[in-house]
Design a protein around this motif. Structure first.
Motif, PDB file in Angstrom:
ATOM      1  N   HIS A   1      31.861  47.654  35.196  1.00 57.47           N
ATOM      2  CA  HIS A   1      32.788  46.850  34.406  1.00 57.47           C
ATOM      3  C   HIS A   1      32.473  45.356  34.608  1.00 57.47           C
ATOM      4  N   LEU A   2      33.165  44.692  35.522  1.00 62.71           N
ATOM      5  CA  LEU A   2      32.893  43.285  35.834  1.00 62.71           C
ATOM      6  C   LEU A   2      32.375  43.209  37.263  1.00 62.71           C
ATOM      7  N   SER A   3      31.166  42.728  37.432  1.00 63.05           N
ATOM      8  CA  SER A   3      30.550  42.749  38.761  1.00 63.05           C
ATOM      9  C   SER A   3      31.124  41.700  39.702  1.00 63.05           C
ATOM     10  N   TYR A   4      31.815  40.712  39.147  1.00 61.20           N
ATOM     11  CA  TYR A   4      32.266  39.578  39.959  1.00 61.20           C
ATOM     12  C   TYR A   4      33.732  39.727  40.376  1.00 61.20           C
ATOM     13  N   CYS A   5      34.133  38.949  41.374  1.00 64.59           N
ATOM     14  CA  CYS A   5      35.535  38.835  41.771  1.00 64.59           C
ATOM     15  C   CYS A   5      36.246  37.940  40.767  1.00 64.59           C
ATOM     16  N   SER A   6      37.421  38.365  40.314  1.00 62.85           N
ATOM     17  CA  SER A   6      38.143  37.597  39.305  1.00 62.85           C
ATOM     18  C   SER A   6      39.107  36.572  39.898  1.00 62.85           C
ATOM     19  N   ALA A   7      39.043  36.356  41.178  1.00 60.85           N
ATOM     20  CA  ALA A   7      39.630  35.207  41.888  1.00 60.85           C
ATOM     21  C   ALA A   7      41.149  35.217  42.017  1.00 60.85           C
ATOM     22  N   GLU A   8      41.879  35.477  40.945  1.00 58.63           N
ATOM     23  CA  GLU A   8      43.330  35.320  41.008  1.00 58.63           C
ATOM     24  C   GLU A   8      44.074  36.632  41.216  1.00 58.63           C
ATOM     25  N   CYS A   9      43.403  37.767  41.117  1.00 62.31           N
ATOM     26  CA  CYS A   9      44.082  39.065  41.078  1.00 62.31           C
ATOM     27  C   CYS A   9      44.907  39.336  42.334  1.00 62.31           C
ATOM     28  N   CYS A  10      44.338  39.045  43.507  1.00 61.27           N
ATOM     29  CA  CYS A  10      45.052  39.336  44.752  1.00 61.27           C
ATOM     30  C   CYS A  10      46.334  38.525  44.841  1.00 61.27           C
ATOM     31  N   VAL A  11      46.231  37.255  44.532  1.00 60.21           N
ATOM     32  CA  VAL A  11      47.407  36.387  44.609  1.00 60.21           C
ATOM     33  C   VAL A  11      48.468  36.814  43.602  1.00 60.21           C
ATOM     34  N   GLU A  12      48.044  37.179  42.387  1.00 59.04           N
ATOM     35  CA  GLU A  12      49.003  37.616  41.373  1.00 59.04           C
ATOM     36  C   GLU A  12      49.704  38.900  41.801  1.00 59.04           C
ATOM     37  N   SER A  13      48.984  39.817  42.415  1.00 57.78           N
ATOM     38  CA  SER A  13      49.619  41.057  42.874  1.00 57.78           C
ATOM     39  C   SER A  13      50.604  40.787  44.001  1.00 57.78           C
ATOM     40  N   LEU A  14      50.238  39.874  44.908  1.00 55.73           N
ATOM     41  CA  LEU A  14      51.171  39.511  45.979  1.00 55.73           C
ATOM     42  C   LEU A  14      52.436  38.884  45.394  1.00 55.73           C
ATOM     43  N   LYS A  15      52.249  38.037  44.406  1.00 52.62           N
ATOM     44  CA  LYS A  15      53.395  37.416  43.739  1.00 52.62           C
ATOM     45  C   LYS A  15      54.287  38.485  43.128  1.00 52.62           C
TER      46      LYS A  15
END
Length: 740
Positions: free
Chosen positions: A310-324
């Motif tokens: 799918h997307l080989s890279y880290c999308s940067a904001e996902c972890c923070v958004e899930s924590l939020k």
């Protein structure tokens, strides 16, 4: 310009103790016939500077050769104004600091360096800055989300007229869809109210900002300082004259329908992070299947990210958004069960405080790969995961809902709202050196010969030299900011947009006075074309990485000086050698080569010419000297703006002179194109392959010409590279053209 040359030989920093200064002076006065030649132990000090200024004012010296330290240091001290010609002879870093003192070879090296600089100075002319017509300093921002709003506000606050074009009816972009935003201020442990409305109001109230919503860019023609932008809004056509452009069109979530293996589209209670924001904004978080209030929830991280399928890279904001979003559930019911399935949790900077808060509130973090997601008879979801550390299988009891933290896809990778496939590209076919794929994103509609949109990087993000020059794309005067440039969260987008605004302002100011923008900031030269000899071969238009040369209706090159980066790639590409700069040309470098004193074969002193890229290779040579790393004294260094500016005639000039070997030292190139001029090093390597065939036909070993890629941090490899090449030349024997 009638030149009166002054040569100033510094004896400080050990130079006077290592070299025969009188011998150097004779090279200047006897061979170079310069009228003024002086020595001083400290030319960069007040007394030395005053001595030079006195000669300028009282002796009429207008061409200066300062022989001492590298041109990369003390450049501010030796700035005597734009009306003077200046050359620096590097005796310190590249000669006395890396070769034995009072040695014959060291002295010969120093004298050749002076000869080459004298030859160059004879042919340099004062550059004249390009001044375009009706140049302006306004800034266009394409995109009205967080990044676009920030860039526009920062530019306007700095006093620059700013135009914002947003395709949606309202400003705010992605931030409009959020229930709350990740914390941007202390204590950073709880979500905050979304502040995009206040930012929009501030932008709309600013007198220097013009906003077009429900609008699109139909065309951007021209060049920095004089872009002509056509905007379409509600059936009307609007024209704006613009100095520089910021692309801030953002990103969108990855298409979750492609994540069937995680249950999306199969189970109603598997939703995306975007859908979670919509549920939270309604007041009570309930699951879609039956409206039941959520008592247990699982967040699946890297849903489509860091996945080769799918997307080989880290999308940067996902972890923070899930924590939020985990805090949403805990605020609704502190006893709710919250699971976070992750490959690892990435919470840069202050977001670590939010991570700790979710842990303290009872969030359960499972580091593992999802094996399967299934549904029981009550629509509860059962998640099986393989624990990364133990290898054991972990299964949850049925949870009410699963939220997929989908990845981030830049708008530059889209055409008609569909992610462009790898084969859905358009490539220029008229030259094998032009292989850039232009994605059909329809954002800027550039009237460029090189294509309507910017080149993109590997994953479709807007072109940006993210190692050395963030924001600066291959289209001069057009800057990328925010998540269209790289995956990033809100805090990073704000910072990024501010940086892009500063670069757009710098572009405006430099273009207005006819100076290059980057990386040769302040360079006033630009290419001259001797059109009477042009054969319309199109190599200059094809090979220019920056779209600085269009074509007229007769296929003649049509230069755009304010787009030009002054790299000289066009000069190196031209087989007829019709392109030159007043302070950099094919004959000029040729005369430097011819100025080298080549010993006879029986003296057993081979010579090697190094064409060193001024951006990484030349600094690496300096760094070797600063660290007193010794290497072969057969070398003679000629700095070039970029290896891409290397014209093949220089190879012929060097070998016909009897020089035994040629080493091209250039920037590394690849996906991250560390090469400061993007394609220059790669183009030089391609041309060199053609040189090898010619040399073999002439019974000259192709090994006599070699290219090495090097970064400034590879300076410790310099001795091995140079000594290894010298050893190979000894095996080959002398250049058979020596003495002719």
């Amino acid at each position: 310009m009638d030149k009166k040359t002054g040569v100033y030989i510094c004896t400080g920093c050990g130079i006077g103790e290592s070299l025969d200064i009188e011998g150097l002076s004779k090279v200047a006065t006897k061979e170079g016939k310069v009228p003024v030649c002086k020595t001083h132990p400290f030319f960069c000090g007040p007394e030395g500077v005053a001595l030079i200024k006195s000669d300028i004012e009282n002796e009429g010296v207008n061409t200066l050769l300062i022989a001492g330290c590298s041109s990369r240091v003390n450049y501010d001290v030796f700035d005597f104004g734009p009306s003077l010609l200046m050359e620096r002879v590097n005796l310190r870093e590249q000669i006395t600091w890396c070769h034995p003192a009072n040695d014959e070879d060291t002295q010969m090296m120093a004298e050749d360096s002076l000869r080459m600089s004298l030859a160059k100075a004879k042919h340099i002319e004062l550059p004249e800055a390009f001044k375009g017509e009706n140049m302006v300093k306004s800034i266009l921002v394409v995109g009205g989300g967080l990044s676009g709003i920030t860039a526009a506000l920062e530019a306007a606050k700095a006093g620059y007229k700013t135009v914002v074009v947003e395709k949606s009816p309202v400003l705010g972009g992605w931030m409009n869809s959020l229930f709350k935003q990740a914390p941007l201020k202390a204590p950073y442990d709880s979500p905050e109210e979304v502040d995009i409305t206040e930012r929009v109001k501030e932008l709309e109230a600013h007198s220097d900002v013009t906003i077009y919503t429900g609008a699109e860019i139909k065309e951007i023609a021209g060049a920095p300082g004089m872009f002509d932008v056509t905007i379409s809004q509600n059936g009307n056509t609007i024209m704006e004259r613009i100095g520089s452009v910021i692309l801030a069109t953002g990103a969108v979530p990855y298409d979750a329908t492609k994540l069937g293996h995680l249950g999306y589209g199969e189970y109603a209670n598997v939703i995306t992070a975007s859908q979670m924001e919509q549920l939270a904004s309604k007041g009570t978080i309930t699951r879609p299947s039956d409206g039941k209030e959520v008592q247990s929830i699982a967040f699946i991280q890297c849903a489509g990210s860091r996945d080769a399928k799918h997307l080989s890279y880290c999308s940067a904001e996902c972890c923070v958004e899930s924590l939020k979003q985990a805090t949403y559930v805990k605020d609704q019911n502190p006893e709710a069960a919250v699971y976070v399935f992750n490959k690892d949790v990435r919470t840069p900077g202050q977001y670590e405080r939010l991570y700790k808060k979710v842990q303290q509130d009872g969030g359960i973090f499972v580091r593992g790969e999802i094996s399967s997601i299934s549904e029981d008879d009550d629509k509860n979801l059962i998640i099986q995961s393989t624990d990364v550390l133990t290898g054991s299988v972990i299964a949850t009891e049925g949870v009410d809902m699963v939220v997929l933290a989908t990845g981030m896809v830049p708008t530059t990778a889209f055409g008609e709202n569909l992610l462009v496939k790898a084969d859905d590209t358009e490539e220029c076919k008229d030259n094998d050196l032009q292989t850039e794929a232009i994605l059909k994103s329809n954002l800027l509609n550039l009237a460029y010969r090189q294509g309507p949109e910017m080149p993109t990087l590997k994953y479709g993000f807007a072109d940006s030299h993210f190692i050395c020059f963030p924001y600066e794309t291959r289209r001069t005067g057009i800057y990328a900011a925010g998540s269209v440039r790289a995956p990033m969260d809100a805090a990073s987008s704000i910072e990024d947009a501010t940086g892009a605004a500063m670069k757009a302002i710098q572009c405006n100011e430099l273009s207005a006075i006819g100076n290059a923008v980057h990386p040769r900031v302040g360079d006033m030269s630009f290419p001259d074309f001797a059109m009477q000899r042009c054969t319309q071969c199109k190599r200059c238009t094809v090979e220019c990485p920056f779209g600085a040369i269009n074509e007229d209706d007769k296929f003649n090159p049509l230069p755009n000086p304010t787009r030009c980066r002054r790299c000289g790639i066009c000069m190196g590409a031209c087989p007829e050698r019709i392109i030159s700069f007043k302070n950099y040309s094919v004959p000029m470098i040729g005369n430097m080569i011819k100025a080298i004193d080549v010993p006879e074969e029986d003296e057993e002193k081979p010579r090697i010419v190094i064409f060193a890229c001024e951006n990484d290779a030349y600094p690496a040579l300096d760094m070797a000297g600063i660290n007193h790393l010794g290497y072969n004294a057969w070398v003679r260094v000629i700095p070039v703006r970029c290896l891409g500016s290397m014209n093949l005639v220089w190879i012929a000039d060097t070998l016909s002179k009897g020089i035994d070997g040629i080493l091209l030292l250039g920037c590394k190139h690849g996906d991250d194109y560390q090469c400061h001029f993007v394609k220059g090093s790669e183009l030089a390597e391609t041309r060199l392959g053609k040189v090898a065939e010619t040399l073999n036909r002439l019974d000259l070993e192709s090994d006599r010409v070699r290219m090495e890629q090097i970064s400034i941090m590879d300076y410790d490899q310099i001795p091995a590279i140079l000594d290894g090449f010298a050893e190979r030349l000894e095996e080959l024997g002398p250049n058979p053209y020596k003495g002719f």
